[in-house]
Scaffold this active site. Structure first.
Site: not given
Ligand code: 3HC
Length: 283
Positions: A120, A141, A153, A191
């Protein structure tokens, strides 16, 4: 070239998610970890996430079982990469660890193998130069949680060739992801845009503009973000956020990327977010 067999190196948060999506989309996956207990933990997490998808009717039991049977664990890079078409490296963001891993991959992977890194923050051009095939080196990514987030990405290093890009773009589509091409600059696009927002949110807390809860409410309700920036920072890991901000700060030599002192202090105190049980929130 068609990709059939993939090695995923590292079974941590990103690595197990990457192995999960490749296996679920019919690829054979060699999952490489350093110790059996780490590999067991990765397989445990993948199983739990596949079970969650079965419970939500996103996949059936057959798909779950087929996905798990597509994954084979290896404890040596030399064994795990010897017959693969693509390597995706997701080891910790530490250049010394990456140097050791890439030297072993370059030595043991077949000549045709494409080399991808999920880094990242480390330059793709710099990682590519650790190998004898920089034209076949590329950034792949992924985003956490990998089974959910649609973006890959795809980062082209200075010497990445067009054929490598094309294969990785096609492969990402086969994972049901949406590939977006970017060039290799500090923080890529994701990022470079995300981390200054998180950093500014931390400055708001530090300066007493608002509490963490209220900063997050503003961004969730006003900007339709699924998570506020501080909960997201905890989710990503405050140490990871700090590392990436330092890469931006060093890479551009621009003070607008200076990490908030509060972020530095929290990392010094070992409050790294979800993974340590405390960050801007407690878990
Ligand atoms: N595996 C499979 N499915 C998953 C999962 C996993 N690890 N984690 C969550 N899910 C699914 C759930 O089953 C749920 O499915 P549904 O919509 O069919 O019911 C869906 O994802 C949403 O999960 P939850 O209902 O438990 O929880 P939320 O609605 O709060 O969503 C989230 C959780 C998807 C994490 C949401 O909050 C989100 O999109 N957050 C932002 C995440 C983000 O920005 N990520 C990028 C981070 S930066 C990065 O990774 C890059 C690095 O370089 C820093």
């Amino acid at each position: 070239m068609d990709i059939n067999k993939v090695a995923v190196i590292g079974g941590g948060t990103m690595g197990n998610g990457i192995a999960h999506v490749f296996a679920m989309n019919g690829f054979n996956v060699n999952l490489i970890e350093t110790r059996q207990e780490f590999a067991d933990r990765a397989i445990g997490t993948i199983t739990k996430n596949l079970d969650r998808m079965v419970a939500k009717d996103k996949i059936d039991e057959n798909k779950r079982n087929e996905s798990l049977s597509n994954i084979t664990v290896f404890l040596e890079v030399a064994d795990g990469v010897k017959d693969v078409d693509l390597v995706v490296e997701a080891v910790p963001e530490n250049l010394d660890i990456k140097k050791t891993v890439w030297a072993a991959v370059d030595k043991h992977a077949p000549g045709h193998t494409i080399l991808g890194s999920n880094t990242s923050s480390i330059s793709i051009t710099k990682l590519a130069a650790l190998t004898n095939r920089p034209e076949k080196f590329i950034g792949m990514h992924f985003f956490n949680p990998v089974p959910v987030m649609k973006l890959v990405e795809i980062v082209r290093g200075l010497e990445t060739d067009g054929a490598t890009y094309k294969v990785v773009e096609e492969t990402s589509k086969k994972l049901n992801k949406i590939p977006v091409p970017v060039n290799d600059f500090p923080g890529f696009v994701s990022n470079r845009v995300l981390m200054p927002m998180i950093n500014e949110a931390i400055f708001c807390v530090h300066e007493g503009v608002a509490t963490p809860e209220n900063v997050d409410e503003v961004m969730k309700l006003g900007m339709a973000h699924p998570m506020g920036p501080l909960r997201l920072a905890d989710f990503i890991g405050l140490d990871v956020c700090l590392d990436i901000l330092n890469v931006l700060y060093e890479g551009f030599k621009d003070s607008k990327y200076r990490p908030a002192p509060l972020l530095v202090k929290m990392v010094d105190a070992g409050k790294l977010g979800n993974k340590t049980g405390e960050g801007f929130y407690t878990y």
